[in-house]
Design a protein around this motif. Sequence first.
Motif, PDB file in Angstrom:
ATOM      1  N   GLU A 154     -97.407 -67.355   5.429  1.00 15.60           N
ATOM      2  CA  GLU A 154     -96.103 -66.715   5.261  1.00 15.60           C
ATOM      3  C   GLU A 154     -95.420 -67.190   3.981  1.00 15.60           C
ATOM      4  O   GLU A 154     -94.816 -66.385   3.252  1.00 15.60           O
ATOM      5  N   LEU A 155     -95.518 -68.484   3.682  1.00 14.01           N
ATOM      6  CA  LEU A 155     -94.919 -69.015   2.455  1.00 14.01           C
ATOM      7  C   LEU A 155     -95.571 -68.396   1.227  1.00 14.01           C
ATOM      8  O   LEU A 155     -94.883 -68.017   0.268  1.00 14.01           O
ATOM      9  N   ARG A 156     -96.889 -68.285   1.251  1.00 14.43           N
ATOM     10  CA  ARG A 156     -97.578 -67.668   0.115  1.00 14.43           C
ATOM     11  C   ARG A 156     -97.160 -66.219  -0.061  1.00 14.43           C
ATOM     12  O   ARG A 156     -96.944 -65.756  -1.194  1.00 14.43           O
ATOM     13  N   ALA A 157     -97.027 -65.500   1.049  1.00 11.64           N
ATOM     14  CA  ALA A 157     -96.615 -64.095   0.965  1.00 11.64           C
ATOM     15  C   ALA A 157     -95.211 -63.972   0.384  1.00 11.64           C
ATOM     16  O   ALA A 157     -94.943 -63.088  -0.447  1.00 11.64           O
ATOM     17  N   ARG A 158     -94.314 -64.854   0.806  1.00 15.94           N
ATOM     18  CA  ARG A 158     -92.939 -64.804   0.287  1.00 15.94           C
ATOM     19  C   ARG A 158     -92.906 -65.149  -1.193  1.00 15.94           C
ATOM     20  O   ARG A 158     -92.145 -64.538  -1.969  1.00 15.94           O
ATOM     21  N   LEU A 159     -93.707 -66.143  -1.598  1.00 12.52           N
ATOM     22  CA  LEU A 159     -93.766 -66.507  -3.019  1.00 12.52           C
ATOM     23  C   LEU A 159     -94.310 -65.349  -3.855  1.00 12.52           C
ATOM     24  O   LEU A 159     -93.788 -65.051  -4.941  1.00 12.52           O
ATOM     25  N   LEU A 219     -86.655 -66.597   0.294  1.00 12.85           N
ATOM     26  CA  LEU A 219     -86.521 -67.950   0.834  1.00 12.85           C
ATOM     27  C   LEU A 219     -85.853 -67.923   2.199  1.00 12.85           C
ATOM     28  O   LEU A 219     -86.293 -68.603   3.140  1.00 12.85           O
ATOM     29  N   TRP A 220     -84.793 -67.111   2.321  1.00 15.18           N
ATOM     30  CA  TRP A 220     -84.077 -67.014   3.588  1.00 15.18           C
ATOM     31  C   TRP A 220     -84.975 -66.418   4.677  1.00 15.18           C
ATOM     32  O   TRP A 220     -84.957 -66.885   5.823  1.00 15.18           O
ATOM     33  N   SER A 221     -85.767 -65.420   4.352  1.00 17.22           N
ATOM     34  CA  SER A 221     -86.656 -64.800   5.328  1.00 17.22           C
ATOM     35  C   SER A 221     -87.698 -65.785   5.836  1.00 17.22           C
ATOM     36  O   SER A 221     -88.157 -65.683   6.978  1.00 17.22           O
ATOM     37  N   PHE A 222     -88.072 -66.752   5.009  1.00 13.61           N
ATOM     38  CA  PHE A 222     -89.034 -67.772   5.436  1.00 13.61           C
ATOM     39  C   PHE A 222     -88.376 -68.855   6.288  1.00 13.61           C
ATOM     40  O   PHE A 222     -88.975 -69.340   7.258  1.00 13.61           O
ATOM     41  N   VAL A 223     -87.154 -69.227   5.953  1.00 10.42           N
ATOM     42  CA  VAL A 223     -86.495 -70.346   6.634  1.00 10.42           C
ATOM     43  C   VAL A 223     -85.746 -69.897   7.887  1.00 10.42           C
ATOM     44  O   VAL A 223     -85.681 -70.639   8.873  1.00 10.42           O
TER      45      VAL A 223
END
Length: 247
Positions: free
Chosen positions: A17-22, A93-97
Amino acid sequence: MSDQQAPESGLVEHLIELRARLMRGLIGLGVILLGLMPFSRQIYTWLAEPLISQLPNGQSMIATNPAGAFFAPLKLTFFVALFIAVPWLLFQLWSFVAPGLYAREKRLAVPLLVSSVLLFYIGCAFAYFLVLPAVFHFLTTFRPEVIAITPDANAYLDFVLAIFFAFGSSFELPVAMVILTLLGWITPEQFKEGRGYAIVGIFVLAAVLTPPDVVSQLMLAIPMCLLYELGIHAARWLVPKNKAETA
């Protein structure tokens, strides 16, 4: 074995998920950058206007480095694209956190994020429309006649970006005060009691962050003093509400 695999699978899912958001954030930044590239010369001309308007007729910037006239607009275009893409990057960032936050934390985080972005934009706009013209007018008015101002394109860009960062970051003062209050480290009453020390610190900070002229120092210190008062009122408004929710 399954108990050990569960945390590992959860960690892998978070990393994916972090990689996708980045990737989404970088793709958005790239799209904005590509859209701005054809206008890089116009963007630099717009940025140089506060200084060019104060120079004698027929005088303009120079490039001491042969490649400076090419790379300075490109460098500026990248920072403008980053400036525009900040809401999109923060959204990723918000969507991940956000899934890991409680409802109360989400209610507090969203206004803080929005207000911090708006205050940074307001600080940069204040620097461009008010501070830069005043500073360059002051510097060109009181220079000796025997000294000709021939600013370098890259040096000017670095100077303006530093001013934007200084004012944009300084305008985050109310948000920082609210965060300190919510964490319970400082109370609004302590902010009020330390107002005198804060004003001295603000003027010292303004002297460090701005060019060595009185105009820019005052134009940073005075708004920061007003923002300090705004931060006290915002912290007072949030503290009773926060205590009520906790109770």
